[in-house]
Design an enzyme around this catalytic site. Structure first.
Site, PDB file in Angstrom:
ATOM      1  N   TYR A  63      52.386 -57.423  89.936  1.00  0.00           N
ATOM      2  CA  TYR A  63      52.472 -56.162  90.088  1.00  0.00           C
ATOM      3  C   TYR A  63      51.752 -55.199  91.053  1.00  0.00           C
ATOM      4  CZ  TYR A  63      53.771 -51.498  88.124  1.00  0.00           C
ATOM      5  OH  TYR A  63      54.261 -50.402  87.883  1.00  0.00           O
ATOM      6  N   LEU A  79      60.277 -50.268  80.892  1.00  0.00           N
ATOM      7  CA  LEU A  79      59.728 -51.354  79.738  1.00  0.00           C
ATOM      8  C   LEU A  79      59.575 -50.880  78.328  1.00  0.00           C
ATOM      9  CD1 LEU A  79      56.779 -52.162  82.116  1.00  0.00           C
ATOM     10  CD2 LEU A  79      58.494 -53.713  81.458  1.00  0.00           C
ATOM     11  N   HIS A  84      54.304 -48.519  78.744  1.00  0.00           N
ATOM     12  CA  HIS A  84      54.557 -47.409  80.012  1.00  0.00           C
ATOM     13  C   HIS A  84      53.251 -46.905  80.460  1.00  0.00           C
ATOM     14  CE1 HIS A  84      58.802 -45.880  78.029  1.00  0.00           C
ATOM     15  NE2 HIS A  84      58.657 -47.574  78.287  1.00  0.00           N
ATOM     16  N   LYS A 102      61.643 -42.696  78.813  1.00  0.00           N
ATOM     17  CA  LYS A 102      61.291 -41.819  77.439  1.00  0.00           C
ATOM     18  C   LYS A 102      61.250 -43.114  76.439  1.00  0.00           C
ATOM     19  CE  LYS A 102      63.979 -42.310  74.947  1.00  0.00           C
ATOM     20  NZ  LYS A 102      64.754 -43.484  74.233  1.00  0.00           N
ATOM     21  N   ASP A 183      62.057 -42.741  69.674  1.00  0.00           N
ATOM     22  CA  ASP A 183      63.262 -43.320  70.293  1.00  0.00           C
ATOM     23  C   ASP A 183      64.558 -42.344  70.412  1.00  0.00           C
ATOM     24  OD1 ASP A 183      64.700 -45.300  71.826  1.00  0.00           O
ATOM     25  OD2 ASP A 183      65.258 -46.229  70.119  1.00  0.00           O
ATOM     26  N   TYR A 187      65.452 -37.000  71.582  1.00  0.00           N
ATOM     27  CA  TYR A 187      66.570 -36.261  72.433  1.00  0.00           C
ATOM     28  C   TYR A 187      66.773 -35.015  71.694  1.00  0.00           C
ATOM     29  CZ  TYR A 187      67.813 -40.330  74.838  1.00  0.00           C
ATOM     30  OH  TYR A 187      67.819 -41.588  75.762  1.00  0.00           O
TER      31      TYR A 187
HETATM   32  P1  NAD Z   1      64.883 -53.965  76.536  1.00  0.00           P
HETATM   33  O1  NAD Z   1      64.438 -54.553  75.366  1.00  0.00           O
HETATM   34  O2  NAD Z   1      66.656 -54.156  76.642  1.00  0.00           O
HETATM   35  O3  NAD Z   1      64.332 -54.223  77.619  1.00  0.00           O
HETATM   36  C1  NAD Z   1      63.007 -54.360  78.051  1.00  0.00           C
HETATM   37  C2  NAD Z   1      62.629 -55.223  79.072  1.00  0.00           C
HETATM   38  O4  NAD Z   1      61.091 -55.378  79.174  1.00  0.00           O
HETATM   39  C3  NAD Z   1      63.050 -56.624  78.767  1.00  0.00           C
HETATM   40  O5  NAD Z   1      63.557 -57.025  79.992  1.00  0.00           O
HETATM   41  C4  NAD Z   1      61.855 -57.515  78.415  1.00  0.00           C
HETATM   42  O6  NAD Z   1      61.908 -58.853  79.012  1.00  0.00           O
HETATM   43  C5  NAD Z   1      60.909 -56.739  79.179  1.00  0.00           C
HETATM   44  N1  NAD Z   1      59.377 -57.020  78.505  1.00  0.00           N
HETATM   45  C6  NAD Z   1      58.514 -56.869  78.934  1.00  0.00           C
HETATM   46  N2  NAD Z   1      57.386 -57.433  78.279  1.00  0.00           N
HETATM   47  C7  NAD Z   1      57.895 -57.289  77.019  1.00  0.00           C
HETATM   48  C8  NAD Z   1      57.278 -57.419  75.853  1.00  0.00           C
HETATM   49  N3  NAD Z   1      55.988 -57.628  75.693  1.00  0.00           N
HETATM   50  N4  NAD Z   1      57.716 -57.339  74.663  1.00  0.00           N
HETATM   51  C9  NAD Z   1      59.490 -56.973  74.917  1.00  0.00           C
HETATM   52  N5  NAD Z   1      59.911 -56.785  76.007  1.00  0.00           N
HETATM   53  C10 NAD Z   1      59.190 -56.868  77.278  1.00  0.00           C
HETATM   54  O7  NAD Z   1      64.963 -52.258  76.234  1.00  0.00           O
HETATM   55  P2  NAD Z   1      65.477 -51.123  76.825  1.00  0.00           P
HETATM   56  O8  NAD Z   1      66.428 -50.820  75.769  1.00  0.00           O
HETATM   57  O9  NAD Z   1      66.043 -51.572  78.040  1.00  0.00           O
HETATM   58  O10 NAD Z   1      64.412 -49.864  76.728  1.00  0.00           O
HETATM   59  C11 NAD Z   1      63.383 -50.084  77.880  1.00  0.00           C
HETATM   60  C12 NAD Z   1      62.710 -48.458  77.696  1.00  0.00           C
HETATM   61  O11 NAD Z   1      63.935 -47.767  78.298  1.00  0.00           O
HETATM   62  C13 NAD Z   1      62.409 -47.884  76.479  1.00  0.00           C
HETATM   63  O12 NAD Z   1      61.008 -47.204  76.605  1.00  0.00           O
HETATM   64  C14 NAD Z   1      63.587 -46.958  75.957  1.00  0.00           C
HETATM   65  O13 NAD Z   1      63.055 -46.174  75.193  1.00  0.00           O
HETATM   66  C15 NAD Z   1      64.017 -46.668  77.333  1.00  0.00           C
HETATM   67  N6  NAD Z   1      65.466 -46.437  77.077  1.00  0.00           N
HETATM   68  C16 NAD Z   1      65.874 -44.852  77.557  1.00  0.00           C
HETATM   69  C17 NAD Z   1      67.183 -44.809  77.533  1.00  0.00           C
HETATM   70  C18 NAD Z   1      67.800 -43.493  78.078  1.00  0.00           C
HETATM   71  O14 NAD Z   1      68.866 -43.201  77.923  1.00  0.00           O
HETATM   72  N7  NAD Z   1      66.945 -42.847  79.060  1.00  0.00           N
HETATM   73  C19 NAD Z   1      68.161 -45.886  77.037  1.00  0.00           C
HETATM   74  C20 NAD Z   1      67.695 -47.037  76.504  1.00  0.00           C
HETATM   75  C21 NAD Z   1      66.302 -47.141  76.615  1.00  0.00           C
END
Ligand code: NAD
Length: 354
Positions: A63, A79, A84, A102, A183, A187
């Site tokens: 990274y 992530l 974060h 978020k 989570d 909103y």
């Molecule tokens: P997800 O589980 O689908 O994706 C998480 C990613 O992180 C995966 O690719 C996973 O492999 C990786 N990762 C790396 N280290 C990890 C660990 N230790 N444990 C688990 N996963 C790990 O999650 P998501 O739904 O994509 O959410 C990711 C972020 O985005 C969260 O903070 C969530 O709150 C946010 N989110 C925001 C919105 C929005 O509308 N703004 C919608 C969904 C998610």
């Protein structure tokens, strides 16, 4: 001068793959130029799809190499919540601007570290509050500021969905920071704040988890909360991880109400306003030009980098939601209302039309 800003996507989960990466297709100001993932095969497949060189697919261990990649001006952090803070701080140290998902982080202390690190590095920190860039929400904000609803009095909101897999990181306290509240309840908190333009000075909260439900061993199933604002405006909200999907709010002013149902959705939100016209209650749909809210968010971030401007939803905006979240949990624990000191300014200038 290169008009687009290069963004590294950190974490290739659902939000990155299904929403953020496709949103670049319509972006005028940002392009994906690097990927950070623990799954190289997945990274290469997506890199080919988006024309990103294989050399720009990094593992989490690499990274900090972002510092040597001048094509990358900003990172998007998609992530799990507990990562974060670390990935924001390291990006800032590598000289990159940060667009972080978020909830901003899992504690007020982490939020402050992120703000400090970005400030010290002279880099922007924006929290991905997509609703604040969404066309109908922006139309509604404008109507509110023009007093089209009269003085705001009540905000009632539900944001709920059913969680499936009990092993999901969202149901682990150390990873998610909490359950439905940080989570999706977030909103409701954020909408009550950005629509009213006010900050709450008192919160009341309670949480619930059904005994024996394997999903809710560590985090709450649902949370009900009230935010009281100095003007008398009041928000009553409910969020659940075990109820059929429901995403809506009703904002009631002295002269009219506005309702978004669905609200908070990725696509297909609907806004209605009702007021008395010629002695009769009349509800009408409000239209806004359909624009992908993820693209609007990305373009705002990229333009702020390009033009050296302040972002609309900086770290202070995420910090304030985290303060409120922690106060709601404290109220739920103590069964008492919790007072909150009013923050300084949490939002930057309105995003300009792109
Ligand atoms: P997800 O589980 O689908 O994706 C998480 C990613 O992180 C995966 O690719 C996973 O492999 C990786 N990762 C790396 N280290 C990890 C660990 N230790 N444990 C688990 N996963 C790990 O999650 P998501 O739904 O994509 O959410 C990711 C972020 O985005 C969260 O903070 C969530 O709150 C946010 N989110 C925001 C919105 C929005 O509308 N703004 C919608 C969904 C998610």
């Amino acid at each position: 001068m290169e008009r687009t800003r290069g963004i590294a996507i950190v974490g290739l989960g659902r939000i990155s793959i299904n929403e953020m990466l496709p949103a670049f297709a319509q972006s005028k100001h940002a392009k994906p130029v690097a990927l950070v993932t623990g799954d190289r095969a997945k990274g290469l497949k997506i890199a080919h799809q988006y024309n990103i060189p294989e050399s720009a697919v990094l593992d989490y261990r690499d990274y900090d190499r972002l510092a040597q990649m001048p094509d990358v001006q900003g990172v998007y952090i998609g992530l799990p919540n507990h990562m974060h803070a670390e990935y924001t701080v390291r990006a800032a140290r590598a000289g990159k601007h940060v667009l972080c998902e978020k909830p901003m982080a899992n504690s007020v202390a982490e939020c402050r570290q992120m703000i400090d690190a970005c400030r010290k590095a002279g880099r922007k920190l924006m929290i991905a509050y997509r609703s604040q860039y969404e066309a109908l929400d922006r139309t509604l904000v404008k109507m509110i500021r023009e007093k089209k609803l009269g003085a705001l009095k009540e905000f009632v909101s539900v944001n709920s969905q059913n969680m499936g897999d009990p092993q999901h990181w969202r149901l682990k306290r150390a990873l998610a920071g909490g359950g439905a509240l940080p989570d999706i309840g977030l909103y409701c908190i954020n909408a009550a704040r950005f629509l009213s333009g006010e900050e709450p000075n008192e919160v009341i909260g309670s949480t619930w988890s059904t005994a024996g439900d394997a999903r809710f061993r560590e985090v709450e199933e649902s949370c009900q909360f009230v935010l009281r604002f100095p003007s008398g405006f009041i928000a009553s909200c409910s969020t659940s991880y075990a109820a059929h999907k429901s995403q809506m709010f009703r904002l009631n002013g002295a002269d009219a109400w506005a309702e978004m149902n669905p609200g908070y959705a990725y696509h297909g939100n609907r806004l209605r306003i009702s007021r008395v016209v010629d002695g009769k209650e009349q509800a009408s749909d409000i239209q806004a030009e359909e624009q992908n809210q993820f693209t609007a968010e990305l373009d705002h971030f990229a333009q702020c980098i390009q033009q050296g401007k302040d972002v609309h939803t900086p770290g202070e905006e995420g910090l304030q939601d985290q303060r409120i979240t922690e106060a709601i949990y404290e109220s739920a624990r103590t069964h008492r209302p919790v007072k909150l000191a009013l923050p300084g300014r949490t939002r930057g200038p309105e995003p300009q039309e792109t």
